[in-house]
Design an enzyme around this catalytic site. Structure first.
Site, short mmCIF file in Angstrom:
data_model
loop_
_atom_site.label_atom_id
_atom_site.label_comp_id
_atom_site.label_asym_id
_atom_site.label_seq_id
_atom_site.Cartn_x
_atom_site.Cartn_y
_atom_site.Cartn_z
CB CYS A 196 27.38 33.77 30.41
SG CYS A 196 26.15 32.96 29.41
CG HIS A 222 27.37 37.84 31.84
ND1 HIS A 222 26.51 37.18 31.00
CD2 HIS A 222 26.66 38.14 32.94
CE1 HIS A 222 25.34 37.03 31.59
NE2 HIS A 222 25.39 37.59 32.77
CG ASP A 278 25.88 34.07 25.04
OD1 ASP A 278 26.64 33.36 25.72
OD2 ASP A 278 25.09 34.90 25.53
CG ASP A 328 29.71 31.85 26.30
OD1 ASP A 328 29.30 31.09 25.41
OD2 ASP A 328 28.95 32.42 27.11
CG HIS A 329 29.38 28.13 27.91
ND1 HIS A 329 28.13 27.82 27.45
CD2 HIS A 329 29.29 29.32 28.56
CE1 HIS A 329 27.30 28.76 27.83
NE2 HIS A 329 27.97 29.69 28.50
#
Lengths: 428, 93
Positions: free
Chosen positions: A50, A104, A11, A300-301
């Protein structure tokens, strides 16, 4: 030939990793995984937040097709009955398991992490997850707060543990069961850190003395940045320690010293995460599955660490959209593993210093939306077809082509990479 | 051998930062920032977005960004307004 899949998603992890060239971080276990993997230097999420990012790469569809830009709709109801990557593996005879944060939670995954569609058994969430945003951070005043910067004494935490520690324990437990039952599996493990709050075992601070921590190279808001492009990092402003700084909205800035403390804690959280990944991969060795399991490691990023006067994610800047992405494929990215040979022996970040070079590195620009088709191809499953446009009515298709064609497994490739070959596949 | 591209996007409720700029709900989205990137550049268009029919209006451009990675790897110097970016626009569409 029926490889298992261990899918690790972290995350808010930007590529601050040794294997991505970061000189400050201590991430030996992820670097060791990279030394056995093909590592993509230019991998990007489709949206730097997310739920939209996770639904995108788990369904293999872009946000404009999932129509999820926030957190408040479920794609099967709101957009289309799209198959997900784990669902596809499940329909192809795999036991699919989710531990921690993979989808999520909440509306965007139907309050069930898309169970039973995506998973063979109810997803596991660490019981201590519910304390994540509680007042568990001991402040200078000795009281407990819900801070952003939150190094903790784990023994003082509720149940004396942290969510990611519980996730690792559960994932190892499941690996043992899969081994005993000789069950082909797709195990997704979602780690919460370094997502805020930056809550991690305080001993990891020792790895990053504050005097070694610098500000971002460009901590100012760029002169010609359109106001619409700027993200005002509202989420961290709501943490007790940041709120107490009374920082002006929207551009701040945060005090320099506090900026350095955030960066310090982000790095400490990354090293804490590295130990969890190390324990999980060590367990893969222990149960003798390293030679039959594909391991994917990604996020996720990314996350802004003060660049452009920004924190958090919520933008289109590279620091918010670029992610780590690496694939370990036994027999492909490494030569075949001898029975019982250890591939991922646990490395202690407090004592391990040797630099490891990725097995292979591709500079190709790739997207997380390609994960679904890439993993299908690596596992020998039929690769889903390319989606027509529009594809709301099509359950199984993908908007991201497989990137296996960019894998190159020979040492030559690594040399060529260094030699500046811009198209490894063609050079190979 | 078309150069690989990566697309990302981010929604905004307004042209200037406000309290829900980071995480606007669908009904409050008014602008979508679409980014197209290669190893050489990132090109972003912030265009009008209609949440009721999920449509983006590329004729209603609110702002643009263009960063050349070789000279500006940290994306600090937006050269959108002082370059002709028609070819990027066409490529994105």
């Amino acid at each position: 030939d029926d490889k298992n899949v261990l899918f690790i998603v972290v995350d808010d992890l930007r590529p601050v990793l040794g294997c991505y060239g970061d000189k400050l971080v201590k991430s030996p276990n992820i670097d060791q995984l990279a030394s056995r993997s093909i590592v993509f230097s230019n991998a990007y999420a489709q949206q730097a937040v997310c739920a939209p990012s996770r639904v995108s790469f788990l369904t293999g569809r872009r946000p404009d097709t999932t129509r999820l830009y926030d957190f408040y709709s479920y794609w099967r109801v709101h957009a289309g009955n799209y198959s997900t990557m784990p669902q596809y593996f499940k329909e192809n005879g795999y036991m699919t398991l989710s531990v921690g944060k993979v989808f999520h939670p909440g509306v965007s995954s139907n309050h069930s992490d898309d169970y039973p569609y995506s998973w063979s058994i109810p997803p596991f969430h660490p019981p201590t997850e519910k304390y994540e945003n509680d007042k568990t951070c001991r402040g200078k005043d000795g009281k407990l707060h819900a801070n952003l910067v939150c190094p903790v004494d784990v023994t003082e935490m509720p149940s004396g543990t942290l969510p990611d520690i519980q996730s690792t324990e559960e994932a190892i437990h499941l690996l043992n069961i899969m081994k005993t039952n000789k069950q082909k599996f797709f195990l997704a493990v979602g780690y919460h850190k370094p997502h805020i709050p930056l809550r991690y075992p305080q001993e990891f601070l020792k790895l990053y003395p504050l005097e070694n921590i610098t500000l971002a190279p460009d901590p100012w808001v760029p002169e010609k940045l359109p106001p619409v492009a700027y993200n005002p990092w509202t989420d961290i402003r709501q943490r007790d320690d940041v709120e107490a700084l009374n920082v002006s909205f929207p551009y701040g800035p945060l005090p320099d010293d506090f900026q350095r403390q955030i960066r310090q804690s982000y790095y400490a959280a990354v090293s804490y995460l590295d130990t969890q990944v190390g324990l999980l991969l060590n367990a893969l060795d222990d149960v003798g599955l390293s030679d039959s399991t594909i391991v994917v490691f990604t996020a996720d990023h990314g996350w802004s660490l003060g660049e452009h006067g920004e924190w958090a994610k919520y933008s289109n800047f590279d620091v918010a959209t670029r992610v780590p992405l690496m694939f370990y494929v036994p027999g492909m990215t490494t030569s075949s593993v001898r029975q019982g040979e250890r591939v991922f022996p646990y490395l202690d970040p407090f004592s391990y210093t040797l630099g490891l070079v990725p097995q292979g590195r591709s500079k190709k620009v790739v997207e997380l939306v390609s994960l679904f088709s890439t993993l299908a191809e690596l596992a020998g499953l039929q690769v889903p077809p390319v989606c027509p446009e529009p594809s709301f009515h099509v359950a199984l298709c993908t908007e991201g082509g497989s990137i296996v064609r960019y894998f190159n497994v020979s040492e030559e490739k690594v040399e060529k990479e260094k030699g500046g070959c811009d198209d490894t596949y063609r050079c190979f | 051998n078309e150069e690989p591209l990566a697309f990302s996007q981010y929604p905004r409720p307004a042209d200037t930062p406000q309290w829900n700029s980071d995480k606007p709900r669908l009904k409050d989205i008014r602008i979508m920032g679409y980014s197209m990137r290669t190893v050489d550049y990132r090109f972003t268009l912030w265009v009008r977005f209609h949440p009721n029919n999920f449509s983006a209006d590329f004729e209603d451009v609110h702002a643009g960004e263009l960063y050349m990675m070789e000279t500006d790897p940290n994306q600090d110097y937006n050269i959108y307004n002082n370059t002709s970016h028609g070819s990027f626009f066409k490529k994105m569409l």
